[in-house]
Design a protein around this motif. Structure first.
Motif, PDB file in Angstrom:
ATOM      1  N   ALA A 118     -41.886  34.983 -51.890  1.00  0.00           N
ATOM      2  CA  ALA A 118     -41.280  35.271 -53.107  1.00  0.00           C
ATOM      3  C   ALA A 118     -39.659  35.088 -52.917  1.00  0.00           C
ATOM      4  O   ALA A 118     -39.282  35.243 -51.850  1.00  0.00           O
ATOM      5  CB  ALA A 118     -41.400  36.732 -53.469  1.00  0.00           C
ATOM      6  N   ILE A 119     -38.839  34.715 -53.900  1.00  0.00           N
ATOM      7  CA  ILE A 119     -37.388  34.579 -53.968  1.00  0.00           C
ATOM      8  C   ILE A 119     -37.022  35.325 -55.224  1.00  0.00           C
ATOM      9  O   ILE A 119     -37.564  35.095 -56.114  1.00  0.00           O
ATOM     10  CB  ILE A 119     -37.126  33.050 -53.656  1.00  0.00           C
ATOM     11  N   SER A 120     -35.979  36.150 -55.130  1.00  0.00           N
ATOM     12  CA  SER A 120     -35.430  36.551 -56.178  1.00  0.00           C
ATOM     13  C   SER A 120     -33.769  36.620 -56.212  1.00  0.00           C
ATOM     14  O   SER A 120     -33.291  36.593 -54.889  1.00  0.00           O
ATOM     15  CB  SER A 120     -36.008  37.961 -56.303  1.00  0.00           C
ATOM     16  N   ALA A 121     -33.151  36.492 -57.041  1.00  0.00           N
ATOM     17  CA  ALA A 121     -31.605  36.409 -57.247  1.00  0.00           C
ATOM     18  C   ALA A 121     -31.077  37.228 -58.539  1.00  0.00           C
ATOM     19  O   ALA A 121     -31.947  37.459 -59.329  1.00  0.00           O
ATOM     20  CB  ALA A 121     -31.100  35.094 -57.569  1.00  0.00           C
ATOM     21  N   SER A 122     -30.096  38.016 -58.360  1.00  0.00           N
ATOM     22  CA  SER A 122     -29.456  38.858 -59.116  1.00  0.00           C
ATOM     23  C   SER A 122     -27.904  38.662 -59.220  1.00  0.00           C
ATOM     24  O   SER A 122     -27.271  38.746 -58.347  1.00  0.00           O
ATOM     25  CB  SER A 122     -29.842  40.461 -58.826  1.00  0.00           C
ATOM     26  N   GLN A 123     -27.508  38.887 -60.432  1.00  0.00           N
ATOM     27  CA  GLN A 123     -25.807  38.686 -60.678  1.00  0.00           C
ATOM     28  C   GLN A 123     -25.399  39.624 -61.550  1.00  0.00           C
ATOM     29  O   GLN A 123     -26.115  39.859 -62.643  1.00  0.00           O
ATOM     30  CB  GLN A 123     -25.648  37.404 -61.254  1.00  0.00           C
ATOM     31  N   PRO A 124     -24.828  40.637 -61.188  1.00  0.00           N
ATOM     32  CA  PRO A 124     -24.576  41.761 -62.075  1.00  0.00           C
ATOM     33  C   PRO A 124     -23.491  41.279 -63.254  1.00  0.00           C
ATOM     34  O   PRO A 124     -22.623  40.426 -63.074  1.00  0.00           O
ATOM     35  CB  PRO A 124     -23.629  42.642 -61.157  1.00  0.00           C
TER      36      PRO A 124
END
Length: 469
Positions: A118-124
């Motif tokens: 799994a790969i996840s990315a987050s940008q506030p």
């Protein structure tokens, strides 16, 4: 009655001793204050602790910048897994046939091979709490800079004080040795004159008692010099034998400090402790803002992708399952109820912010009091040094007159010894006042946040020239 030739020999002996002691070269060449400070900057242990604390705080600015950068996480797993499902009452349809109801589906894989990535990315996008945390990290780094500046100024003051303590202790020892030699000669002269019948026996007793007292003072002064030299050596890492401090020359005693109001304004704007308290107050307010209602909502841009695979054998033979998920979108988080924890923490943070503000006000008041004290010491100290310099001239003139009176029989040996003692005390008081004046200059500069190498160099230029080896 003819005057015995002894007094003339006594005066000549005292003069020769004074010239010899004044011109004798010290065992070690006098060390500059600036050189001592630079050595202390590298060797002082308290300063080393402050330096490492400052270095440890510097990455906080990088941490603050990283809070608004995207984060990417990757995970993977592999192993042995069992997966069984039972479905009842399902509807099944296939091309070319009518739907079938009440269908049952069973799957079974036991001790199969499983894998997942799994790969996840987050940008506030919107996060007031994170913004407050960013401000806190930046303020913390700024506060560390001010604490480092304060630590350097503290070491400068401590080094200068120890330097002058050594210089004054060495001067006191020099004067005491000069007095001891003079009293020794006076005692011998008094004994000779008593033998000739020119003086009473009380002169010999007085000279002997004074000699014993001064010898005790010399021993105490030698111990004091050794202690002061060792203390400075511990702070600088320099060998004690290489340390020999210079006395103030008094060339800048006529200089008057700038008006008090100007110093007060500069101290309020530049004092490291005041500025650190102001930053602490702002940090406490930022901490309180983290728990406000507006700061509870967060918005993030998120993206995720994952794949699961399981293969093996089960109750129905060989089987394999595969699943793939992908998602990109916006995630909103709103805490609805925290049991009162968030509001309670906000209340605590607000009270701590009020406390920090009160401490900042107290720091301003204390700094203003210290500025006034240092400024008055500098203002009055200059006049005091001038008065003491005049007192030295007067005491030396009195000493010379007493010697002359002793030659013609109008002054006793005790009068000569007292005059020598008073002249020496006046000289010591003068150099002590000059050293105190220079320390007040450094303290005033430190209170305004202006103490640096340039100030120490200016003080160095106001010291007596180093005596060559």
């Amino acid at each position: 009655m003819a005057v015995a030739p002894g007094p003339m020999r006594l005066r000549a002996s005292l003069l020769v001793a004074a010239i010899a002691l004044a011109c004798a070269a010290p065992a070690a060449r006098a060390t500059d204050l600036l050189d001592v400070w630079r050595a202390a900057e590298q060797a002082d242990l308290d300063h080393a602790v402050a330096r490492e604390a400052h270095a440890a705080a510097m990455p906080r600015r990088d941490q603050a910048a990283a809070l608004w950068r995207p984060s990417v996480n990757v995970s993977a797993s592999a192993g042995i897994a069992t997966h069984e499902t039972r479905t009842r009452g399902a509807q099944f349809s296939a091309p070319g046939s009518s739907p079938s109801s009440g269908v049952n589906f069973n799957t079974s894989i036991k001790d199969g091979t499983a894998g997942r990535w799994a790969i996840s990315a987050s940008q506030p996008l919107y996060n007031p709490e994170r913004r407050a945390q960013q401000q806190l990290l930046g303020l913390s780094a700024d506060q560390a800079d001010l604490e480092w500046q304060s630590a350097r100024q503290t070491l400068m003051l401590r080094t200068a004080q120890r330097y002058f303590d050594l210089a004054l202790a060495a001067e006191s020892l020099r004067v005491l040795r000069l007095q001891r030699d003079a009293v020794q000669r006076a005692s011998t002269e008094a004994q000779d004159r008593f033998t000739l019948g020119a003086t009473p026996v009380t002169d010999t007793y007085e000279a002997g008692a004074r000699l014993a007292g001064i010898q005790a003072q010399v021993l105490a002064a030698e111990t004091e010099v050794r202690l002061k030299r060792e203390l400075l050596a511990d702070s600088t890492g320099m060998p004690p034998a290489a340390l020999s401090a210079r006395l103030p020359a008094g060339r800048s005693t006529d200089a008057r400090p700038r008006p008090l109001d100007a110093w007060l304004l500069e101290a309020q704007a530049g004092n490291p402790d005041i500025r650190a308290r102001q930053i602490a107050t702002e940090a406490a307010r930022q901490e309180a803002s983290k728990f406000s209602l507006q700061s509870s909502v967060t918005v993030d841009l998120v993206a995720q992708a994952s794949r699961d695979r399981l293969s093996g054998s089960g109750d129905f033979g060989s089987a394999a399952n595969r699943g793939t998920d992908r998602m990109i979108g916006v995630q909103i988080s709103v805490p609805l109820y925290t049991g009162g924890m968030r509001s309670a923490r906000q209340e605590e943070a607000l009270r701590l912010a009020d406390k920090a503000a009160a401490e900042a006000d107290r720091s301003r008041q204390q700094t203003a009091q210290q500025v006034r004290s240092a400024w008055l010491g500098l203002s009055v100290g200059a006049e005091r040094v001038q008065s003491l310099a005049q007192g030295v001239k007067a005491s030396e003139a009195r000493r010379d007159a007493t010697h002359l009176g002793h030659e013609v029989g109008e002054r006793t040996t005790l009068d000569v010894l007292n005059a020598e003692n008073d002249a020496a005390a006046a000289r010591l008081a003068l150099v002590q006042a000059r050293a105190g004046l220079l320390m007040d200059r450094l303290r005033l500069a430190a209170l305004a946040g202006q103490l640096d190498d340039t100030m120490l160099r200016a003080v160095d230029e106001d010291l007596e020239p180093a005596t060559p080896n």
